[in-house]
Design a protein around this motif. Structure first.
Motif, short mmCIF file in Angstrom:
data_model
loop_
_atom_site.label_atom_id
_atom_site.label_comp_id
_atom_site.label_asym_id
_atom_site.label_seq_id
_atom_site.Cartn_x
_atom_site.Cartn_y
_atom_site.Cartn_z
N GLN A 103 0.83 -1.21 0.00
CA GLN A 103 0.00 0.00 0.00
C GLN A 103 0.86 1.26 0.00
O GLN A 103 0.49 2.28 -0.60
CB GLN A 103 -0.93 0.00 1.21
N THR A 104 2.00 1.21 0.65
CA THR A 104 2.87 2.39 0.68
C THR A 104 3.36 2.75 -0.72
O THR A 104 3.54 3.92 -1.03
CB THR A 104 4.07 2.15 1.61
N ILE A 105 3.57 1.74 -1.56
CA ILE A 105 3.99 2.00 -2.94
C ILE A 105 2.83 2.59 -3.73
O ILE A 105 3.02 3.54 -4.52
CB ILE A 105 4.50 0.71 -3.61
N LEU A 106 1.62 2.06 -3.53
CA LEU A 106 0.45 2.63 -4.20
C LEU A 106 0.24 4.08 -3.78
O LEU A 106 -0.08 4.95 -4.61
CB LEU A 106 -0.79 1.79 -3.87
N ASP A 107 0.43 4.35 -2.50
CA ASP A 107 0.28 5.73 -2.01
C ASP A 107 1.34 6.63 -2.63
O ASP A 107 1.07 7.79 -2.96
CB ASP A 107 0.40 5.76 -0.48
N LEU A 108 2.56 6.10 -2.78
CA LEU A 108 3.64 6.88 -3.40
C LEU A 108 3.27 7.29 -4.82
O LEU A 108 3.46 8.46 -5.21
CB LEU A 108 4.93 6.06 -3.41
N LEU A 109 2.72 6.36 -5.60
CA LEU A 109 2.34 6.69 -6.97
C LEU A 109 1.29 7.80 -6.99
O LEU A 109 1.34 8.70 -7.84
CB LEU A 109 1.79 5.45 -7.67
N ASP A 110 0.35 7.75 -6.06
CA ASP A 110 -0.70 8.77 -6.02
C ASP A 110 -0.16 10.14 -5.64
O ASP A 110 -0.76 11.17 -5.98
CB ASP A 110 -1.79 8.36 -5.02
N ARG A 111 0.96 10.16 -4.94
CA ARG A 111 1.52 11.44 -4.48
C ARG A 111 2.49 12.05 -5.49
O ARG A 111 3.16 13.03 -5.18
CB ARG A 111 2.24 11.23 -3.14
N LEU A 112 2.58 11.46 -6.66
CA LEU A 112 3.51 11.96 -7.69
C LEU A 112 2.72 12.39 -8.93
O LEU A 112 2.83 11.78 -9.99
CB LEU A 112 4.51 10.86 -8.05
N PRO A 113 1.96 13.47 -8.83
CA PRO A 113 1.10 13.86 -9.97
C PRO A 113 1.88 14.30 -11.20
O PRO A 113 1.36 14.23 -12.32
CB PRO A 113 0.28 15.02 -9.40
N ARG A 114 3.13 14.73 -11.05
CA ARG A 114 3.93 15.19 -12.20
C ARG A 114 4.89 14.11 -12.67
O ARG A 114 5.74 14.37 -13.52
CB ARG A 114 4.69 16.46 -11.82
#
Length: 277
Positions: A103-114
């Protein structure tokens, strides 16, 4: 089956997971840490009564399907999964490449909009992605699992042209073949890995030639260029982050501030997945 130890193990794993970790509200009436029994049961697709009996050391021998559901619901590591099977008196599942993304990796992807971010398994199956990756490459949510296998797309999907307009397509194909050879040696008994390699060898002379080279080291590529049907040429920096405990890779595509690539990514973040396959 060691019912007492199994009950204690399940309870300890349940209590370590915060409700927010699985997208549940914390609420104000939680008297114990972690998830409630009914929440674990729902996540594992089993009845609350059945799960309660397991935690009370009076349940029946759980099936492999139940153990798989508990592994998923309790977010067990591979070592913990094996321990669960030992306690339940069940044979260990065949050890293959993990398809579960933390889940931490999924959250990381969501926090990288650019940043276009994507997660690959050890067999180059697309496991997770963020909206910008879908806009740059493809809307993977519309694909079957087999279609998210990039080796099958590259070596067996004839007539599709270059993969996502990737200019460095040949280098990418070599990298996949090299990684698959390492994966096949690491998971010799996994049926999915063996089937994938057999299908590629039987269906692609190109793959068979790469496989015959016995290379296991891929060239480092720090930039990639895509010919996108909507925004044109997109050149981006490419960074690969390894997730060692899952044998996965997070690939991040970024562009330098003020570069044409950054402008292309900005446009794609607005346009979304308006591209052709």
């Amino acid at each position: 089956m060691d019912r007492t130890e199994l009950a204690g193990f399940l309870r300890s794993r349940r209590e370590r997971i915060a409700p927010a970790d699985v997208g549940l509200p914390a609420g104000r009436r939680r008297r114990t840490p972690g998830l409630r029994r009914e929440e674990v049961a729902r996540l594992a697709f089993i009845s609350v009564e059945y799960y309660t009996r397991l935690e009370q050391a009076r349940g029946p021998n759980p099936s492999n399907e139940v153990l798989a559901g508990l592994t998923r619901a309790l977010r067990l590591s591979d070592v913990e999964r094996d321990h669960l099977h030992e306690l339940a008196g069940a044979p260990r599942p065949a050890r293959g490449p993990s398809r579960e993304v933390r889940q931490t990796i999924l959250d990381l992807l969501d926090r990288l909009p650019r940043t276009a971010g994507i997660v690959f398994s050890a067999t180059y199956e697309v496991l997770a992605w963020n909206p910008l990756a879908a806009a740059l490459l493809e809307d993977f949510s519309a694909l079957s699992r087999e279609e998210r296998s990039l080796p099958r797309r590259v070596f067996l999907a004839h007539g599709r042209g270059r993969l996502y307009g990737l200019v460095e397509a040949e280098a990418f194909a070599r990298a996949m073949a090299n990684r698959l050879r390492v994966t096949a040696a690491k998971y010799p008994d996994d049926p999915e890995v063996r089937t994938l390699v057999a299908d590629l060898l039987a269906g692609s002379e190109r793959f068979a030639a790469l496989w015959a080279s016995h290379d296991v080291v891929a060239e480092s590529t720090f930039s990639k260029t895509f010919e996108h049907p909507v925004v044109g040429t997109v050149t981006v920096d490419c960074d690969v982050l390894g997730i060692s405990d899952r044998d996965q890779e997070v690939v991040l595509y970024t562009a330098a501030p003020g570069s044409p690539g950054e402008e292309a990514l900005r446009l794609l973040s607005v346009l979304g997945t308006q591209r052709i396959g």
